[in-house]
Design an enzyme around this catalytic site. Structure first.
Site, short mmCIF file in Angstrom:
data_model
loop_
_atom_site.label_atom_id
_atom_site.label_comp_id
_atom_site.label_asym_id
_atom_site.label_seq_id
_atom_site.Cartn_x
_atom_site.Cartn_y
_atom_site.Cartn_z
CE LYS A 10 -12.73 4.83 0.53
NZ LYS A 10 -14.13 4.94 0.38
CG HIS A 39 -1.85 -0.90 1.08
ND1 HIS A 39 -2.45 -1.85 0.46
CD2 HIS A 39 -2.96 -1.70 2.17
CE1 HIS A 39 -2.94 -3.02 0.21
NE2 HIS A 39 -3.81 -2.90 1.30
#
Length: 900
Positions: free
Chosen positions: A567, A138
């Site tokens: 999120k 990532h």
């Protein structure tokens, strides 16, 4: 570069002597290589920022010194502050600032013993335990590998300094050697010029696997054998996603998977060959002085080593034979001889078990005389442990893909095979029935005579490569297939269909359960997914063929994602949703007769599940860990937690000891309290969720506000990963990956994903006494509040306000920012009231000192970043502006440490 001194009117910063030492050397380097003018400018800016941070009267109106910097000066200044933060991180890691009390196996055993949990219970747990950090690519590691390499060389030199050495092994003055490495850092380009390819990511992570994990894990096991007074099986291993994670990354295909596995195998075999070479030099035992058992003599005789000088040294001859077979194994896998080939011939080892058998024969021979000291521990013991732990594959590689891709591929396979023309329009029950019929036969759907779409051909090639890897490296090289966006039972069955195409799912003979060489693992990410997880897994286990596979394996994994759930719903709702999902899954697994293995998809920042792994694992619901846990480690976290062997040992100890405690300790609160606390958390979560969703998803213009306030556009252009920042071309927040979402807010010092909505919930919750009781006595909320407190301390809305002029619609920007500012104040005040503190981090002085040390070094970087963003977005094309923005992103991320 000088460092801040103690302040008045605020708790004193206890200076780390290493920070003073390294900061002084960095200042000397800047003066020597950047010039006296740059040094004086840097010192002026630093001292003015420190004075502001200390609250010295009049410092807020003092000239910051930033306006006097030319563009060239700006680039040099930002590099200087970035390097100070890097060296400060190193100094803190060395002094154990990041280490937590009691976060080691010896302490965990004492704690368990004091609670009546004895040695036998621990060893029984370890018999079936599995603890795995999984390294991912990532993209939040903004530093080049060259920068990290120089940092690690400084760490090695500092260890010599600790030992009182004045010179290196090569006779170089130690202070001069450290100065030289800092000078090399100063003159090393910190930014990548070209975008990373998957192969680059594979090579980067390989350095950690080879240089850190290979030598560190056997050393840890040797320590634990002494503490445990026994030899546990190799329960601590390492995993990787790099080369197998295809979700949203079109650049990971079958060749990349093969490359990742091949390079890992090469590193493992190379390590074993070097270890065997060293053992050959060490084990000089002579038959004239030692009794040698027949199995060792047989190994020596079979080796083909007939050198007259070693005729009375059977151990050396046996090792020569093992080395020859290892060299042949290396050549068979790599297609060429190893760097140090053998002069003898030998057959390649068919498996790591064969190699281990020969090594154990040598060890048993050494144990046959005296007190066995020659066979226990030592280099041979560590090598045997390494072979057990790493095999020929080094790290278990996970495969990952999105369920939407699986659906399209399976639909095409079914259509081309004449089984079903419109799979995509079938309802869930019809899909399950159809997939189960296909799984009941070993007949593949695919055929080489059909023309498939590029996507289907790629996915079929991937599973074929996985099957090939099993044949070459053994079944441990790939054991998990992660399904992103898992929302149904059919999502899991579709993966088993694809595995069947490569022979990795096979129907059992004579009524035996099917054989599944790779486990299909659902990833539940959003709040809705987490809530649906128990129902999905119950239905999945209810299928007879799946039940048979799970029973035969003994366990099943479920992955829970911190990033997208945050999120989607905000920090506290995400954290509570993950807790509840884990707890609700436990009886589902118990009914199925399977051990539950949770895979925690954590990131570096609090908004992505970051924070203390030691505390987070212990805060898991009782009954959900069961000695088995996997956790993702990504981006900048890999260098921070595994950059050196000492730091890696501390973090791996913490993960292991926390797993022991979470698995064996009884629940710390009563059932009555657990019920009260859960009801209160449901209420808090709902209020926080509403506030978060209202701001992020229901406020007109919020998407534009986010994209203009933060450097998200510029971050998307950084050369820090092979994967796109968004899953699609859409600019919607829903389609943006969680990593750049969190990373962007961190750069602007808002850090909104880590706290927004919590303050609204704390303010509205009426029973403040209950809230305080929960914070004090419940490990779940204690851990959640610790992370919340850290992110609040690293945020700075005063600095964040400097980014407001970047937003085009100023009226809307002011209105949205006012809501954010009010939310921060509510979170700050509510947290302090619940935890009984007068200021943030009052109860965590080490972290408080660490953060306050950094703040004066971050503020100027933010101020420069804002000005550079203004110029860049106004259309100025000087390449130094773009470089300055990217350098500032690098420097701020380095100073904040866990920003992505």
């Amino acid at each position: 570069m000088a460092t801040p001194v103690s302040s008045t009117g605020a708790p004193a910063i206890t200076q780390n002597p290493d920070i003073r030492y390294l900061g002084r050397l960095l200042g000397d380097v800047i003066r020597a290589y950047g010039g006296d003018k740059l040094y004086k400018q840097t010192e002026y800016i630093r001292s003015a920022s420190v004075d502001r941070a200390r609250g010295i009267q009049g410092a807020d109106v003092t000239d910051t010194g930033l306006d006097a910097l030319s563009l060239d000066d700006t680039l040099s200044f930002v590099r200087g502050f970035m390097l100070f933060s890097m060296l400060a991180n190193l100094a803190e890691d060395r002094q154990g600032v990041a280490a937590e009390p009691g976060a080691d196996v010896a302490s965990a055993l004492k704690r368990l013993e004091s609670e009546g949990i004895g040695h036998d219970a621990v060893m029984k747990l370890l018999d079936h335990a599995l603890v795995v950090p999984v390294l991912t690519a990532h993209p939040t590691e903004v530093r080049r590998k060259s920068m990290i390499d120089h940092r690690n060389r400084i760490a090695d030199l500092m260890r010599l300094r600790d030992a009182g050495r004045a010179e290196t092994d090569e006779g170089e003055n130690l202070d001069e050697a450290i100065f030289r490495q800092i000078a090399l850092l100063w003159q090393t380009r910190p930014l990548r010029r070209e975008k990373l390819f998957v192969a680059d990511e594979i090579e980067n992570v390989l350095t950690y696997l080879r240089d850190i994990f290979l030598p560190t894990l056997p050393a840890l096991y040797a320590r634990w054998e002494r503490v445990l007074e026994g030899r546990p099986h190799s329960f601590l291993r390492v995993g990787s996603w790099i080369g197998g994670d295809r979700d949203g990354n079109p650049f990971v295909q079958a060749p990349q998977l093969r490359f990742a596995l091949s390079r890992a195998c090469q590193a493992a075999l190379g390590y074993y060959l070097e270890a065997m070479h060293a053992l050959g030099a060490e084990l000089s035992l002579s038959t004239e002085l030692a009794h040698v058992p027949q199995p060792v003599l047989d190994l020596a005789q079979a080796s083909g080593d007939d050198s007259p000088s070693r005729q009375d040294e059977p151990y050396r001859r046996a090792i020569s034979g093992i080395y020859a077979r290892l060299a042949a194994t290396y050549a068979a896998h790599m297609g060429h001889a190893p760097p140090r080939p053998s002069t003898l011939s030998g057959d390649p080892y068919a498996s790591p078990a064969e190699l281990r058998r020969d090594l154990v024969t040598v060890a048993q021979g050494l144990a046959s005389e005296g007190d066995g000291a020659l066979a226990t521990g030592g280099a041979l013991g560590r090598l045997i442990r390494a072979v057990e732990t790493f095999g020929f594959h080094l790290a278990t590689l996970d495969m990952r893909q999105n369920s939407d891709v699986h659906q399209r591929v399976v639909a095409e396979l079914l259509k081309k095979a004449g089984v079903e023309d419109d799979y995509g329009n079938l309802d869930e029950f019809a899909r399950i029935a159809l997939l189960r019929r296909e799984l009941a036969s070993n007949r593949p759907l695919g055929t080489r005579f059909s023309d498939y779409s590029e996507e289907t051909a790629s996915e079929l090639a991937i599973v074929e490569a996985a099957a090939e890897a099993h044949r070459i490296y053994g079944p441990q090289c790939i054991t998990h297939y992660i399904i992103s966006k898992a929302e149904s039972v059919s999502d899991l069955l579709e993966v088993n269909i694809l595995l069947k195409e490569a022979g990795l799912w096979r129907v059992g003979a004579d009524g035996d359960p099917p054989q599944a060489a790779i486990m299909a693992v659902p990833l539940f990410e959003t709040i809705a997914d987490l809530e649906a997880a128990p129902k999905i897994m119950s239905a999945y286990f209810g299928l007879p063929e799946i039940s048979g596979v799970v029973q035969a394996r003994g366990h099943q994994e479920v992955m829970i994602g911190y990033s997208d759930s945050n999120k989607d719903g905000g920090y506290i709702t995400s954290t509570w949703g993950l807790f509840k999902a884990s707890k609700a899954l436990e009886p589902v697994f118990a009914e199925a007769g399977a051990a539950m293995q949770l895979f925690h998809g954590r990131g570096g920042a609090v908004g992505r599940g970051g924070g203390s792994s030691f505390a987070a694992i212990q805060a898991q619901p009782r009954g959900t860990v069961q000695g088995r846990i996997r956790i993702t480690e990504q981006g900048e976290v890999i260098a921070a937690k595994y950059g050196t062997r000492d730091v890696a040992m501390a973090n791996l100890e913490a993960m292991t000891s926390a797993t022991l405690l979470a698995s064996l300790e009884p629940e710390g609160i009563s059932r009555r309290d657990a019920a009260r606390f859960a009801a209160a958390m449901d209420e808090l979560s709902q209020m926080a969720f509403t506030a978060y969703r209202d701001l992020v998803y229901k406020t007109e213009g919020f998407k534009e506000f986010f994209r203009e306030l933060t450097p998200i556009q510029e971050i998307s252009g950084l050369k820090i990963g092979s994967r796109p920042a968004s899953r699609t071309q859409s600019t919607r927040i829903e389609d943006l990956r969680a990593i750049p979402w969190v990373f962007s807010w961190s750069q602007a010092r808002v850090m909104l994903p880590g706290w927004y909505g919590v303050g609204h919930a704390l303010a509205a919750f009426e029973d403040k006494a209950l809230l305080a009781d929960m914070a004090q006595s419940w490990s779940f909320l204690d851990s959640a509040f610790d992370n919340l407190e850290m992110v609040l301390a690293k945020s700075d809305l005063g600095i964040a306000a400097r980014y407001l002029p970047l937003v085009e619609d100023q009226a809307r920007a002011e209105a949205i920012f006012a809501r954010i500012r009010d939310g921060w104040a509510m979170t700050h005040d509510g947290l302090l009231a619940a935890t009984g503190q007068s200021r943030l981090l009052e109860k965590n002085p080490k972290l408080d000192e660490s953060i306050r040390l950094r703040l004066p070094y971050i503020e100027p970087l933010n101020l420069l970043q804002v000005e550079l963003l203004k110029r860049h977005r106004a259309g100025e094309e000087d390449p130094r502006i773009r470089e300055g923005i990217e350098l500032s992103i690098n420097a701020i991320a380095t100073a904040l440490r866990n920003s992505g």
